[in-house]
Design an enzyme around this catalytic site. Sequence first.
Site, PDB file in Angstrom:
ATOM      1  N   LYS A 111      -6.794   1.811  -2.689  1.00 41.52           N
ATOM      2  CA  LYS A 111      -6.232   1.301  -1.644  1.00 41.52           C
ATOM      3  C   LYS A 111      -6.503   2.217  -0.299  1.00 41.52           C
ATOM      4  O   LYS A 111      -7.045   2.011   0.898  1.00 41.52           O
ATOM      5  CB  LYS A 111      -5.106   0.624  -1.503  1.00 41.52           C
ATOM      6  N   LYS A 135      -0.259   5.265   8.193  1.00 35.83           N
ATOM      7  CA  LYS A 135       0.472   5.568   6.920  1.00 35.83           C
ATOM      8  C   LYS A 135      -0.736   5.537   5.676  1.00 35.83           C
ATOM      9  O   LYS A 135      -0.586   6.655   4.999  1.00 35.83           O
ATOM     10  CB  LYS A 135       1.653   4.600   6.741  1.00 35.83           C
ATOM     11  N   SER A 172       0.876  -1.119   0.011  1.00 46.43           N
ATOM     12  CA  SER A 172       0.107  -0.152   0.012  1.00 46.43           C
ATOM     13  C   SER A 172       0.928   1.181   0.071  1.00 46.43           C
ATOM     14  O   SER A 172       1.460   1.709   1.038  1.00 46.43           O
ATOM     15  CB  SER A 172      -0.900  -0.040   1.227  1.00 46.43           C
TER      16      SER A 172
END
Length: 303
Positions: free
Chosen positions: A179, A248, A105
């Site tokens: 995502k 993140k 990701s």
Amino acid sequence: MTIPSITPPATIGFIGLGNMGYPMAKLLAQAGYQLIVSDLNTEAVNKFCAETGALATTRLAELGQRSTVVITMLPDGKAVRKVLMEADGVVSGLQAGAILIDMSSSSPVDTRTLAQELQVRGFAMIDAPVSGGVVKAVSGGLAIMAGGDADTIAACQSLLEKLGKVFATGGSGSGHAMKAINNFLSATTLAITSEAIIAGEKFGLDPKVMIDIINASTGRSNSSEHKFPAFVLPRKFTSGFYLGLMAKDLRFAKALVDSVQDSNIFVDAISKLYDEAEARLGPMADNIDIHRYLEQRAGEDRA
Ligand code: NAD
């Protein structure tokens, strides 16, 4: 241009044998692909090679040279750029026609830049991040969000289908954007369900009864249907997805939203919450630990 489909026993270079990469690479080995693997964690590499017969290397150029496709499953795009582009990195060894697939990701913007740099050097890179966690990584039931050149995605389709269901999302970086958007929703439903359950419990309701009712009612979500019964209610904070990785992803989601609109209510709040939780609990806490963090904060409110 039609690119030949990548079928077994083609050699796949796989970098990143962590919670997700390990079971994903294992499925590819079981499907008949030749694997050459690399990870900073030599224990994971040795275990993987003993289980599957894969080759191991610390020389990334060699991994590139031997591979038809190189898959990265690393913490983020910075780590991906490093292993691909450093002086003796993967790209320095790649043969013409080799394909790069970043299943980590990563930041959508950085991915676009990296894919353009690779294109100049004659290599195609697609982004193909996944959702479904360790359970779906083991079963081959991941949702795979594939961005990039359509012919390259088509060539990788049967390979990726060993890992899950492939959804083409558009151009380079669109898989990583999708995502980030998914994890914005996933983190939000977990945190808001936690806040609701903690408040209800303080009022005197039973958390298990609340979850049963929510799951028969309109407040339900993947978090209430799966994460609460599997992890939160039995107080097992071991989902295999680190809090730091979720924080993140939320920073990527916030950057994405900020890049297209001024009005931004929820992604700011949720990203800030996970950043604060990461600062207090550390990046290697489990993402489910957001529940314990909210419990602590709720306790401090009235302390
Ligand atoms: P992880 O931390 O368990 O695994 C990462 C692996 O990369 C580790 O084995 C580490 O040693 C290795 N690594 C790091 N830097 C390296 C480098 N420079 N060279 C070689 N190896 C290196 O993480 P994970 O949970 O497997 O997640 C991988 C990616 O997938 C992340 O981007 C994450 O956000 C994403 N993801 C995770 C989940 C999940 O449920 N865990 C679900 C979907 C997506």
